[in-house]
Design an enzyme around this catalytic site. Structure first.
Site, mmCIF file in Angstrom:
data_model
loop_
_atom_site.group_PDB
_atom_site.id
_atom_site.type_symbol
_atom_site.label_atom_id
_atom_site.label_comp_id
_atom_site.label_asym_id
_atom_site.label_seq_id
_atom_site.Cartn_x
_atom_site.Cartn_y
_atom_site.Cartn_z
ATOM 1 N N LYS A 194 -0.367 0.762 -24.929
ATOM 2 C CA LYS A 194 -1.178 0.618 -26.739
ATOM 3 C C LYS A 194 0.395 0.093 -27.732
ATOM 4 C CE LYS A 194 -5.867 2.063 -26.299
ATOM 5 N NZ LYS A 194 -6.134 2.562 -25.516
ATOM 6 N N THR B 19 -2.752 6.211 -22.043
ATOM 7 C CA THR B 19 -2.799 4.525 -21.291
ATOM 8 C C THR B 19 -1.304 4.595 -21.481
ATOM 9 O OG1 THR B 19 -3.108 3.927 -23.995
ATOM 10 C CG2 THR B 19 -4.991 3.802 -22.502
ATOM 11 N N GLU C 91 -0.705 4.786 -0.694
ATOM 12 C CA GLU C 91 -1.440 5.832 -0.645
ATOM 13 C C GLU C 91 -0.473 7.089 -0.846
ATOM 14 O OE1 GLU C 91 -5.512 5.642 1.129
ATOM 15 O OE2 GLU C 91 -5.783 4.036 0.685
ATOM 16 N N ARG D 46 -1.058 -2.965 -18.728
ATOM 17 C CA ARG D 46 -2.491 -1.705 -19.153
ATOM 18 C C ARG D 46 -2.172 -0.824 -17.813
ATOM 19 N NH1 ARG D 46 -6.666 -3.200 -22.340
ATOM 20 N NH2 ARG D 46 -5.095 -4.883 -23.414
ATOM 21 N N ASP E 15 -5.157 13.171 -25.683
ATOM 22 C CA ASP E 15 -5.656 12.592 -25.069
ATOM 23 C C ASP E 15 -4.857 10.901 -26.171
ATOM 24 O OD1 ASP E 15 -6.162 9.290 -24.480
ATOM 25 O OD2 ASP E 15 -9.037 9.407 -24.125
ATOM 26 N N TYR F 258 0.477 -1.777 -0.185
ATOM 27 C CA TYR F 258 0.491 0.095 0.262
ATOM 28 C C TYR F 258 1.428 1.419 -0.065
ATOM 29 C CZ TYR F 258 -5.075 -0.358 0.353
ATOM 30 O OH TYR F 258 -6.320 0.037 -0.603
HETATM 31 N N1 DSN Z 1 -11.074 0.761 -26.324
HETATM 32 C C1 DSN Z 1 -9.848 1.256 -26.467
HETATM 33 C C2 DSN Z 1 -9.480 0.615 -28.029
HETATM 34 O O1 DSN Z 1 -9.569 -0.744 -27.819
HETATM 35 O O2 DSN Z 1 -9.390 1.749 -28.551
HETATM 36 C C3 DSN Z 1 -10.076 2.373 -26.579
HETATM 37 O O3 DSN Z 1 -9.758 2.280 -24.663
#
Ligand code: DSN
Length: 402
Positions: free
Chosen positions: A218, A215, A46, A224, A189, A44
């Site tokens: 990707k 994110t 925080e 993730r 984003d 933990y």
């Molecule tokens: N769900 C994702 C995508 O496939 O682009 C975006 O968060």
């Protein structure tokens, strides 16, 4: 529980034996996976490095501090928060940091290439904020002039760019200029294109954006999770307070360790080379499909859209299911001005970041496009398609060896 490990083994086999063309997926390195599955999950922590609500955080502080420093270096930003659990959480935190409930935001809609958190009627974003959408021109690129007119008319509080199914380079400088003219925050984003930005194949949102979310899993090829970056001291203070204690509790320090490793990997020269190959493979596949007569969009990124209804007379949902029978994994996706529902759609979104991590060549990117076209136009049987898919898969690296 034995069953769970059997299922992991089956999923590993599935990932190894197929061609992964989902544009938002990728294959992580052994080190990223080791950190994500490490004892850091037991802790933990925080708060933030040096300001925790629990004892025993000295190593954790160093790990999170490293992730912050590497994120800043990678994206050339002054400040970073690496705690958001996901891209959606990052967006929720980012909005709440700079907006009041009910403020007006200007975004691209989900069916034109945006994301659920960009104001979809079924998402918190449309319940918390007054959403207006800008749109695309007939050629599929952003209508910047219309965006400016709407922003000026509505005096939007925040303009958002950065999308989930947009195959072209985004002119951040142009939108940033509009945001300044309007007096709006400019939020980016960059979830889909973070790897392209890190690798130098897409312009950076800095210095134009006020706040940038992403994110890490990707094109960036990390675990993730989410991150938030900014050059403003005032904004990072708000982001940190909104993230914790505002919205999240204990940070996932195992994932933060894995994020740090992926930022380190993306700073290496090999990553630039990888992103170059992603962009080339994607371009070759979309060009091959168009040359064969399919309605595929052009691309300047890691993804493009294939109109399966116009090309093969079938919905995206049916095309996705058919391709799965020959071990090509894709996802149905709304196309601009789609008249089908989101769970049916008129086409597919195809991406080459994941297969390129496994070493897909340009020749095999073109062959993948030919298999998709010939199979969906019923020119070859499932058995013939499978033989050709297997031949490509045989040339790829095993995912557990990466
Ligand atoms: N769900 C994702 C995508 O496939 O682009 C975006 O968060």
């Amino acid at each position: 529980m034995e069953k769970l490990f059997e299922l992991v083994a089956l999923e590993t086999k599935r990932q190894n034996e197929g061609l992964e063309l989902i544009a938002s997926e990728n294959f992580t390195s052994k080190k990223v996976r080791a950190l994500a599955g490490s004892v850091l999950t037991n802790k933990y922590a925080e708060g933030y490095p040096g300001r925790r609500y629990y004892g025993g955080c000295h190593y954790i502080d160093e790990i999170e501090g490293t992730a912050i420093e590497l994120a800043k270096k990678l994206f050339n930003a002054k400040y970073a928060n690496v705690q958001p659990h996901s891209g959606s959480s990052a967006n929720m935190i980012a909005y709440a940091s700079v907006l009041e409930l009910g403020d007006s935001i200007l975004t691209l809609s989900l069916d034109e290439g945006g994301h659920l958190t960009h104001g979809s009627p079924v998402n918190f974003s449309s319940k918390h904020y007054k959403v207006t959408h800008y749109g695309l021109k007939d050629d599929g690129t952003i209508d910047y002039e219309a965006l400016r007119e709407i922003a000026l008319k509505l005096k939007s509080k925040l303009i958002l760019a950065g999308f989930s199914a947009y195959p072209f380079i985004i002119d951040f400088a142009r939108i940033g200029k509009i945001a300044k003219e309007v007096g709006a925050y400019f939020m980016v984003d960059m979830a889909h294109i973070a790897g392209l930005i890190a690798g130098g194949y897409h312009p950076s949102p800095f210095p134009y954006a006020d706040i940038v979310t992403s994110t890490t899993h990707k094109t960036l090829r990390g675990p993730r999770g989410g991150i938030i970056l900014t050059n403003s001291e005032e904004i990072i203070k708000k982001v940190n307070f909104t993230c914790f204690p505002g919205m999240q509790g204990g940070p996932l320090e195992n994932i933060i360790g894995a994020k740090a490793q992926s930022f380190y990997e993306a700073l290496q020269p090999e990553f630039k080379e990888y992103i170059k190959r992603v962009v080339e493979n994607t371009k070759v596949a979309s060009e091959t499909l168009r040359a064969l007569g399919a309605e595929a969009s052009e691309t300047e990124t890691h993804l493009f859209l294939l109109n399966t209804k116009k090309s093969y007379g079938i919905t995206g949902k049916d095309a996705e299911a058919l391709l799965e029978t020959i071990k090509i994994t894709t996802n149905k996706n709304m196309l601009p001005k789609d008249d089908e529902r989101p769970n049916t759609t008129s086409g597919l979104r195809l991406g080459f970041a994941a297969v390129t991590t496994r070493g897909l060549t340009e020749v095999n990117a073109a062959e993948t496009a030919r298999i998709i076209h010939e199979f969906l136009s019923k020119k070859i049987t499932k058995e013939e398609a499978m033989i050709r898919v297997n031949k490509i898969v045989d040339t790829l690296q095993a995912i557990d060896s990466l």
